[in-house]
Design a protein around this motif. Structure first.
Motif, short mmCIF file in Angstrom:
data_model
loop_
_atom_site.label_atom_id
_atom_site.label_comp_id
_atom_site.label_asym_id
_atom_site.label_seq_id
_atom_site.Cartn_x
_atom_site.Cartn_y
_atom_site.Cartn_z
N UNK A 205 -13.24 1.83 -2.79
CA UNK A 205 -12.61 3.13 -3.09
C UNK A 205 -13.06 3.70 -4.44
N UNK A 206 -13.90 2.98 -5.16
CA UNK A 206 -14.30 3.40 -6.50
C UNK A 206 -15.06 4.72 -6.49
N UNK A 207 -15.90 4.92 -5.49
CA UNK A 207 -16.68 6.15 -5.43
C UNK A 207 -15.74 7.36 -5.33
N UNK A 208 -14.68 7.23 -4.56
CA UNK A 208 -13.71 8.32 -4.44
C UNK A 208 -13.04 8.62 -5.78
N UNK A 209 -12.66 7.57 -6.50
CA UNK A 209 -12.02 7.77 -7.81
C UNK A 209 -13.00 8.40 -8.81
N UNK A 210 -14.25 7.93 -8.79
CA UNK A 210 -15.26 8.50 -9.69
C UNK A 210 -15.48 9.98 -9.38
#
Length: 202
Positions: A138-143
């Motif tokens: 889910x990191x790409x979404x947060x970034x």
């Protein structure tokens, strides 16, 4: 979304993007743990090479026979105690391409220096908090969310190409988070690479 393909001045795809990102992240490295993580990542990506004394080991330097007068200068031996691996980025052999990549890195650093510190500090804090609460998929979404939020707030750089501003902001956020939590570097680097260069990212 940012695409290196649309930038026009990068010619070697993913490796060029990773090299630009690594060069940006290495600049002004402030913590040794973060530096070690960058060193390890660069080696794993085959983007760095060790240039530290051409392989000369500390033990061999401490050999008394190295000096004609039988001793080493104290300033030299003291410096050896703190020595860390010295690496060099492996820029493309084509001088024009290497110069283009170095110019891109310098341009991104100049943009990052101009970004409003309040916006970047808040976005870095938000991203760091969200990453620690979420699985890495889910990191790409947060970034993406933090870059978009910061761009909407206005970073005062509307006169510059917005793709470059987004890239500089993305890398500034990655660096800010990883300086605080170096263990996140590897996964966040690959996440940012996918965000910046989605067409070529694995």
């Amino acid at each position: 979304m940012l695409s290196m393909d649309n930038r026009g001045d990068l010619t070697s795809g993913q490796n060029a993007a990773a090299l630009v990102m690594l060069a940006f992240l290495q600049a002004d490295c402030r913590t040794s743990e973060y530096g070690k993580e960058l060193l390890s990542l660069g080696k794993d990506l085959n983007l760095t090479r060790d240039i530290n004394f051409n392989g000369l080991e500390k033990d061999s330097v401490e050999d008394e026979d190295l000096e004609t007068d039988g001793h080493l200068p104290s300033r030299f031996t003291a410096a050896l105690d703190d020595i860390q691996p010295s690496v060099e980025l492996q820029w493309p052999r084509n001088r024009a391409e290497a110069a283009n990549l170095q110019q891109i890195v310098e341009g991104l650093r100049e943009i990052a220096d101009q970004l409003e510190h309040v916006v970047v500090a808040q976005a870095t804090q938000n991203l760091s908090r969200n990453l620690t609460k979420s699985p890495s998929d889910q990191w790409k979404d947060h970034l993406t969310q933090e870059v978009r939020r910061a761009m909407r707030q206005g970073v005062g750089l509307e006169h510059l190409p917005q793709e470059r501003v987004m890239m500089a902001l993305t890398l500034t956020l990655v660096k800010g988070v990883c300086e605080q939590a170096p263990r996140l570097l590897r996964n966040l680097f690959h996440t940012a690479l996918q965000y910046i260069n989605p067409a070529r990212a694995r």
